[in-house]
Design an enzyme around this catalytic site. Structure first.
Site, PDB file in Angstrom:
ATOM      1  N   CYS A 170      -6.685  15.755  26.231  1.00 52.35           N
ATOM      2  CA  CYS A 170      -6.880  16.706  27.319  1.00 52.35           C
ATOM      3  C   CYS A 170      -6.135  17.991  26.974  1.00 52.35           C
ATOM      4  CB  CYS A 170      -6.332  16.110  28.609  1.00 52.35           C
ATOM      5  SG  CYS A 170      -6.512  17.183  30.040  1.00 52.35           S
ATOM      6  N   LEU A 171      -6.762  19.134  27.234  1.00 52.06           N
ATOM      7  CA  LEU A 171      -6.101  20.411  26.910  1.00 52.06           C
ATOM      8  C   LEU A 171      -4.851  20.623  27.767  1.00 52.06           C
ATOM      9  CD1 LEU A 171      -9.214  22.747  26.453  1.00 52.06           C
ATOM     10  CD2 LEU A 171      -7.758  21.757  24.672  1.00 52.06           C
ATOM     11  N   HIS A 201     -14.558  12.696  32.450  1.00 54.15           N
ATOM     12  CA  HIS A 201     -13.175  13.189  32.350  1.00 54.15           C
ATOM     13  C   HIS A 201     -13.025  14.499  33.138  1.00 54.15           C
ATOM     14  CE1 HIS A 201      -9.512  14.177  29.671  1.00 54.15           C
ATOM     15  NE2 HIS A 201      -9.737  15.300  30.319  1.00 54.15           N
ATOM     16  N   GLU A 202     -14.003  15.394  32.989  1.00 57.29           N
ATOM     17  CA  GLU A 202     -13.914  16.702  33.665  1.00 57.29           C
ATOM     18  C   GLU A 202     -14.116  16.574  35.177  1.00 57.29           C
ATOM     19  OE1 GLU A 202     -12.571  18.863  31.946  1.00 57.29           O
ATOM     20  OE2 GLU A 202     -12.989  18.011  29.978  1.00 57.29           O
ATOM     21  N   GLY A 257     -14.333  20.362  26.668  1.00 50.39           N
ATOM     22  CA  GLY A 257     -14.540  20.423  28.120  1.00 50.39           C
ATOM     23  C   GLY A 257     -13.334  21.047  28.790  1.00 50.39           C
ATOM     24  N   GLN A 309      -7.649  23.335  35.651  1.00 54.05           N
ATOM     25  CA  GLN A 309      -6.829  23.488  34.439  1.00 54.05           C
ATOM     26  C   GLN A 309      -6.462  24.947  34.171  1.00 54.05           C
ATOM     27  OE1 GLN A 309      -9.607  20.837  31.944  1.00 54.05           O
ATOM     28  NE2 GLN A 309      -7.589  20.453  31.062  1.00 54.05           N
ATOM     29  N   HIS A 322     -10.975  15.615  36.835  1.00 51.14           N
ATOM     30  CA  HIS A 322     -10.065  16.753  37.059  1.00 51.14           C
ATOM     31  C   HIS A 322     -10.315  17.392  38.424  1.00 51.14           C
ATOM     32  CE1 HIS A 322      -7.669  17.472  33.481  1.00 51.14           C
ATOM     33  NE2 HIS A 322      -8.707  17.392  32.678  1.00 51.14           N
TER      34      HIS A 322
HETATM   35 ZN   LIG Z   1      -8.702  17.088  30.633  1.00 53.18          ZN
END
Ligand SMILES: [Zn+2]
Length: 173
Positions: free
Chosen positions: A94-95, A136-137, A45, A50, A140
């Site tokens: 998380c990226l 989670h997304e 995701g 991000q 963000h």
């Molecule tokens: Zn994340």
């Protein structure tokens, strides 16, 4: 085009994103780039902030089995319209917080309504990893990270590691 992923701490990861008001070619390009960036990372995701785009757009594909067909999803202005009382715990990453994982408790099932790139509104119920990922997304898009669910000591420890990583990346750039 693969876009660079912002690493926490970054003020753009703490902001509430603006709604998408029209499905333009720029939005289509952003979604395409974000999918390419997510698959390249690799991740399941990715949310627009991000990659520094302050707009309510997320992409995800939680099909991890390479033997199965991928299911790339693009959501504009996603909203959780229902969440279950029963919860599930998942070891999240998380990226934007590379190589750090922690258990987060969230509703086990959620229903989400979103606008697609085709301009149509869709509603779907998610469970398992998909439910964790979409929540989670969406977080963000509201400037919230998974480490915000942790205690202050754990959160500070991870943030310090990320500050160190960013200094190292800047030195090697
Ligand atoms: Zn994340």
């Amino acid at each position: 085009m693969i876009r660079p992923i912002l690493i926490h701490p970054d003020p753009r990861l703490k902001k509430t994103c603006a709604p998408v008001d029209a499905v333009t070619t720029d939005i289509g390009q952003l979604a395409e780039d974000m999918l390419a960036t997510m698959y390249d990372a690799p991740g399941i995701g990715l949310a627009a902030p991000q990659v520094g785009a302050m707009t309510r757009l997320l992409v995800m594909d939680c099909v991890k089995d390479p033997a199965k067909s991928p299911r790339p999803m693009v959501m504009l202005n996603p909203v959780v319209t229902w969440s279950s009382e029963d919860t599930s715990i998942y070891d999240e990453g998380c990226l934007s917080i590379p190589d750090q994982y922690a258990e987060v408790t969230r509703p086990a099932k959620v229903r989400v309504e979103w606008l697609g790139l085709d301009g149509k509104t869709t509603e779907e119920e998610f469970e398992g990893l998909w439910a964790t990922c979409v929540q989670h997304e969406i977080d963000h898009l509201n400037g919230k990270l998974f480490i915000d669910y942790l205690g202050p000591l754990k959160r500070q420890m991870i943030t310090r590691k990320m500050e160190k990583l960013k200094r190292e990346l800047a030195r090697n750039a």
